[in-house]
Scaffold this active site. Structure first.
Site, PDB file in Angstrom:
ATOM      1  N   ASP A 146      39.784 -93.389  90.635  1.00 36.62           N
ATOM      2  CA  ASP A 146      38.907 -92.303  91.096  1.00 36.62           C
ATOM      3  C   ASP A 146      39.711 -91.059  91.462  1.00 36.62           C
ATOM      4  OD1 ASP A 146      37.354 -94.600  91.070  1.00 36.62           O
ATOM      5  OD2 ASP A 146      36.269 -94.099  92.896  1.00 36.62           O
TER       6      ASP A 146
ATOM      7  N   ASP B 211      38.061 -93.535  86.020  1.00 33.96           N
ATOM      8  CA  ASP B 211      36.971 -93.983  86.890  1.00 33.96           C
ATOM      9  C   ASP B 211      36.235 -92.746  87.408  1.00 33.96           C
ATOM     10  OD1 ASP B 211      35.396 -95.498  88.930  1.00 33.96           O
ATOM     11  OD2 ASP B 211      36.783 -97.106  88.446  1.00 33.96           O
ATOM     12  N   ASP B 212      35.546 -92.853  88.533  1.00 35.77           N
ATOM     13  CA  ASP B 212      34.757 -91.716  89.002  1.00 35.77           C
ATOM     14  C   ASP B 212      35.609 -90.456  89.129  1.00 35.77           C
ATOM     15  OD1 ASP B 212      32.264 -93.067  89.367  1.00 35.77           O
ATOM     16  OD2 ASP B 212      33.045 -93.955  91.199  1.00 35.77           O
TER      17      ASP B 212
ATOM     18  N   HIS C 176      34.164 -91.907  84.917  1.00 37.04           N
ATOM     19  CA  HIS C 176      32.822 -92.464  85.093  1.00 37.04           C
ATOM     20  C   HIS C 176      31.811 -91.454  85.613  1.00 37.04           C
ATOM     21  CE1 HIS C 176      34.474 -96.876  85.455  1.00 37.04           C
ATOM     22  NE2 HIS C 176      34.734 -96.312  84.291  1.00 37.04           N
TER      23      HIS C 176
ATOM     24  N   ARG D 296      25.477 -89.761  88.282  1.00 36.33           N
ATOM     25  CA  ARG D 296      25.210 -91.175  88.554  1.00 36.33           C
ATOM     26  C   ARG D 296      24.931 -91.384  90.037  1.00 36.33           C
ATOM     27  NH1 ARG D 296      29.180 -96.377  87.479  1.00 36.33           N
ATOM     28  NH2 ARG D 296      30.679 -95.115  88.635  1.00 36.33           N
TER      29      ARG D 296
ATOM     30  N   LYS E 232      24.086 -94.818  92.507  1.00 32.84           N
ATOM     31  CA  LYS E 232      23.947 -96.271  92.489  1.00 32.84           C
ATOM     32  C   LYS E 232      23.947 -96.813  93.915  1.00 32.84           C
ATOM     33  CE  LYS E 232      28.922 -96.943  91.688  1.00 32.84           C
ATOM     34  NZ  LYS E 232      29.949 -97.709  90.954  1.00 32.84           N
TER      35      LYS E 232
END
Length: 371
Positions: free
Chosen positions: A189, A210-211, A232, A265, A267
């Site tokens: 991240d 990743d993020d 991500h 995103r 979640k």
């Protein structure tokens, strides 16, 4: 004998002596950092080679209004620990910046095994920790490469601006001998933000796995003019089951997400509680998104989706405006999976994602996915 911590004296005419700024303390050896932190408000860290064995650049004792400049190349030896934090920073109205051409190199290649924080070799889980940076503090103009797992852990900060960074973990895209067919770097991240208020992250490029940015708790967080590649996406979450599960008044704007698995995103975790409110994604361009163009889901369990959502985390007042771009043939343009009654007031305004070869699915709002 070489001196590793020296005050650099300024020279000026007597007529202008009163205008001379404080002289910086120049540090060229890792062992001299504590003395500089204790005694100086203007510090230059030049070509610091940090030894292995849990030796950190500890800037938590900075005096208020201090300025720290990273110059040359900062390097790190090997530390066999997942809890070790190589750079830690705190302070009131402090500025952390990079001199032009400087690089902070995390030496991630000696840790990368394709597993990140999920196992394998012990790796420093958070490379740079910003904690309790307050009162107008700033982090700017840094170039960081090759961090082991997560890069910035930003927690308990207020009135902080992070701007004009280049964060490049692209060397971890390719597999190595330890990772097999997987990308060598994992869980990398760019920014993980928690329990912060009034924090801005802007004008920054992130190349990772990743993020790009993940906000897991906090209020009044602005993420603007980002270029995110390889990761991500721009994320809220995952939310639920943590010490702080409230995320409010978050703005993602004027950004590009390229060659990534997701775009915007949100979640939340299965059978947990939390509150997500007033989330805006505005003026976001997507290209070559491989999983979901836009994804909002409430079914995470043990780090992955289950397909069965729960409704303990409330998600309300989500605006997605002027979001467009392309997904790949193996992706869905849109995916929304809300729990029973836990989502409300979602607005799609000028949203247009094309190219996804799998059918989109949105169980909220009742009107379905964007046209």
């Amino acid at each position: 004998m070489r001196t590793s911590f020296v005050p650099v004296l300024a020279v000026a005419s007597q007529a202008h002596a009163q205008a001379v700024p404080p002289s910086p303390c120049l540090v060229t050896n890792y062992t001299a950092i504590p003395a500089a932190v204790s005694n100086c408000t203007s510090i230059v860290l030049r070509d610091i080679a940090v030894p292995g064995g849990s030796k950190a650049i500890d800037l938590t004792g900075l005096q208020a209004n201090s300025v720290v400049t990273f110059a040359g190349k900062t390097t790190f030896g090997y530390t066999n620990s997942s809890t070790f934090e190589p750079i830690v920073i705190s302070g009131k109205n402090v500025t952390i910046k990079g001199e032009k051409g400087s690089v902070i190199d995390g030496n991630g290649n000696i840790y990368w095994d394709g597993l990140g924080s999920n196992g394998g070799v012990n790796k420093p889980n958070k490379f740079i920790v910003l904690k309790k940076m307050t009162a107008g503090s700033a982090v700017k103009d840094l170039t960081v490469k090759n961090w082991p797992v997560h890069l910035f852990g930003v927690s308990s900060c207020t009135d902080l601006t992070i701007t004009d960074l280049v964060l490049d973990n692209s060397a971890g895209d390719a597999p190595n001998a330890a990772s097999g067919t997987l990308a060598a770097a994992h869980n990398s991240d760019g920014f993980d933000v928690s329990s912060c208020t009034n924090v801005t992250i802007k004008n920054t490029k992130v190349y990772n796995q990743d993020d790009c940015v993940a906000v897991t708790s906090g209020d009044k967080i602005t993420v603007d003019n980002m270029y995110c590649s390889g990761g991500h996406g721009l994320s809220i979450g995952s939310i639920g089951g943590k010490s702080n599960n409230n995320v409010t008044n978050i703005m993602f704007s004027n950004s590009q997400i390229i060659n990534s698995s997701n775009g915007p995103r949100i979640k939340s975790n299965f059978n947990t509680t939390g509150f997500i409110s007033n989330i805006t994604y505005s003026n976001i361009f997507l290209s070559n998104i491989s999983s979901y163009g836009i994804v909002i889901q409430q079914d995470y369990l043990n780090g992955g989706p289950t397909g069965s959502p729960s409704n303990g985390v409330i998600i309300e007042n989500v605006l997605v405006k002027n979001v467009s771009g392309t997904a790949t043939k193996n992706a869905k343009n849109y995916y929304v999976l809300c729990g029973d009654g836990s989502c409300s007031n979602f607005v799609w305004d000028n949203v247009h994602i094309v190219g996804g070869g799998k059918n989109s699915s949105c169980n909220f709002p009742s009107s379905g996915c964007p046209a």
